[in-house]
Write a protein that holds these residues in place. Structure first.
Motif, PDB file in Angstrom:
ATOM      1  N   THR A 281       3.593   4.715  -5.069  1.00 12.41           N
ATOM      2  CA  THR A 281       3.198   4.166  -5.277  1.00 12.41           C
ATOM      3  C   THR A 281       1.887   3.227  -5.973  1.00 12.41           C
ATOM      4  OG1 THR A 281       3.548   1.740  -4.745  1.00 12.41           O
ATOM      5  CG2 THR A 281       5.547   3.201  -6.436  1.00 12.41           C
ATOM      6  N   GLU A 282       1.602   2.893  -6.341  1.00  8.11           N
ATOM      7  CA  GLU A 282      -0.488   1.913  -6.056  1.00  8.11           C
ATOM      8  C   GLU A 282       0.114   1.163  -5.191  1.00  8.11           C
ATOM      9  OE1 GLU A 282      -4.321   2.253  -7.233  1.00  8.11           O
ATOM     10  OE2 GLU A 282      -2.739   3.284  -8.335  1.00  8.11           O
ATOM     11  N   ASP A 283       1.259   0.403  -5.411  1.00  7.42           N
ATOM     12  CA  ASP A 283       0.677  -0.397  -3.744  1.00  7.42           C
ATOM     13  C   ASP A 283       1.160  -0.702  -3.007  1.00  7.42           C
ATOM     14  OD1 ASP A 283      -0.190  -2.342  -6.087  1.00  7.42           O
ATOM     15  OD2 ASP A 283       1.805  -2.900  -6.868  1.00  7.42           O
ATOM     16  N   SER A 284       1.898   0.497  -2.530  1.00  8.95           N
ATOM     17  CA  SER A 284       2.554   0.702  -1.610  1.00  8.95           C
ATOM     18  C   SER A 284       1.436   2.032  -0.943  1.00  8.95           C
ATOM     19  CB  SER A 284       4.174   1.054  -1.718  1.00  8.95           C
ATOM     20  OG  SER A 284       4.637   2.225  -1.982  1.00  8.95           O
ATOM     21  N   LEU A 285       1.204   3.333  -1.356  1.00  9.10           N
ATOM     22  CA  LEU A 285       0.079   3.867  -1.029  1.00  9.10           C
ATOM     23  C   LEU A 285      -0.177   3.781  -0.252  1.00  9.10           C
ATOM     24  CD1 LEU A 285      -0.285   6.961  -1.326  1.00  9.10           C
ATOM     25  CD2 LEU A 285      -2.029   6.252  -2.008  1.00  9.10           C
ATOM     26  N   TYR A 286      -0.982   2.669   0.669  1.00 10.21           N
ATOM     27  CA  TYR A 286      -1.735   2.327   1.437  1.00 10.21           C
ATOM     28  C   TYR A 286      -0.714   2.244   3.116  1.00 10.21           C
ATOM     29  CZ  TYR A 286       0.642  -2.281   2.542  1.00 10.21           C
ATOM     30  OH  TYR A 286       1.928  -2.902   2.396  1.00 10.21           O
ATOM     31  N   ARG A 287       0.482   2.200   3.228  1.00 10.51           N
ATOM     32  CA  ARG A 287       1.116   2.945   4.330  1.00 10.51           C
ATOM     33  C   ARG A 287       1.131   4.082   4.568  1.00 10.51           C
ATOM     34  NH1 ARG A 287       5.827  -0.612   0.814  1.00 10.51           N
ATOM     35  NH2 ARG A 287       5.762  -2.678   1.674  1.00 10.51           N
ATOM     36  N   LEU A 288       1.656   4.678   3.546  1.00  9.90           N
ATOM     37  CA  LEU A 288       1.414   6.641   4.109  1.00  9.90           C
ATOM     38  C   LEU A 288      -0.120   6.572   5.009  1.00  9.90           C
ATOM     39  CD1 LEU A 288       2.345   9.118   3.717  1.00  9.90           C
ATOM     40  CD2 LEU A 288       1.479   8.805   1.235  1.00  9.90           C
ATOM     41  N   GLN A 289      -0.673   6.140   3.883  1.00  9.68           N
ATOM     42  CA  GLN A 289      -2.305   6.147   4.763  1.00  9.68           C
ATOM     43  C   GLN A 289      -2.322   5.778   6.327  1.00  9.68           C
ATOM     44  OE1 GLN A 289      -4.241   8.431   2.741  1.00  9.68           O
ATOM     45  NE2 GLN A 289      -5.033   7.871   4.499  1.00  9.68           N
ATOM     46  N   GLU A 290      -1.973   4.957   6.039  1.00 10.72           N
ATOM     47  CA  GLU A 290      -1.998   4.006   8.154  1.00 10.72           C
ATOM     48  C   GLU A 290      -0.773   4.876   9.071  1.00 10.72           C
ATOM     49  OE1 GLU A 290      -0.883  -0.070   7.634  1.00 10.72           O
ATOM     50  OE2 GLU A 290      -2.372  -1.347   6.933  1.00 10.72           O
ATOM     51  N   PHE A 291       0.102   5.304   8.021  1.00  9.21           N
ATOM     52  CA  PHE A 291       0.897   6.168   8.855  1.00  9.21           C
ATOM     53  C   PHE A 291       0.377   7.483   9.094  1.00  9.21           C
ATOM     54  CE2 PHE A 291       4.016   9.686   8.870  1.00  9.21           C
ATOM     55  CZ  PHE A 291       4.485   9.357  10.302  1.00  9.21           C
ATOM     56  N   LEU A 292      -0.854   8.018   8.600  1.00 11.91           N
ATOM     57  CA  LEU A 292      -1.565   9.516   8.640  1.00 11.91           C
ATOM     58  C   LEU A 292      -2.304   8.956   9.433  1.00 11.91           C
ATOM     59  CD1 LEU A 292      -1.284  10.385   4.442  1.00 11.91           C
ATOM     60  CD2 LEU A 292       0.066  11.337   6.427  1.00 11.91           C
TER      61      LEU A 292
END
Length: 151
Positions: free
Chosen positions: A90-101
């Motif tokens: 989602t727009e508001d949760s994509l940062y979590r995936l990016q941090e993980f990557l």
């Protein structure tokens, strides 16, 4: 062990798996993540398949030794443990995936998130195991908490 072997095991010798002790572990991503949508809200997500590699110094050695013992006398191995963390898109949760990557060592410079995801197989990172109580309070689950790069 086959499906038949599992079902042929004496009913009195079935163990409830103990939760992995709290602390930091190194994990490896197995293959590409599964892409799907949640059943209720149809929110798209990626689910990664992880295998544990090793425990780090902050994991209690006695707790880990106790965790590894099965009632039949055999030992459970860390490398047999898997986790499947889910990242909702989602727009508001994509940062979590990016941090993980980023914790997986993937440099996102000049790439889309989708291109970064394609680089995840065999990446390693550190994840902290936390214990979470079930809704009814009768069971404790070992879940992935924070992640970090392998140093």
């Amino acid at each position: 062990m086959s499906f038949a072997d599992i079902l042929d095991k004496p009913a009195t010798e079935i163990d409830r798996p103990k939760p992995l002790p709290v602390g930091s572990y190194i994990w490896t991503i197995q293959g590409l993540p599964r892409f799907d949508k949640s059943k209720e809200k149809q929110t798209p997500f990626y689910e990664f398949n992880l295998k544990c590699v090793e425990a780090l110094d902050d994991v209690d050695e006695e707790a880990l030794a106790d965790w590894s013992k099965k009632s039949d006398g055999s030992n459970r191995q860390l490398t047999d443990i898997s986790q499947r963390p889910t990242f909702y898109i989602t727009e508001d949760s994509l940062y979590r995936l990016q941090e993980f990557l980023g914790h997986c060592g993937i440099d996102g410079e000049g790439k889309s998130t989708r291109q970064c995801i394609d680089e995840t197989p065999n990446c390693q990172f550190v994840a902290n195991i936390v214990h979470t109580a079930s809704k009814d309070g009768t069971t404790v689950y070992a879940n992935i908490g924070k992640t970090a790069p392998v140093e």
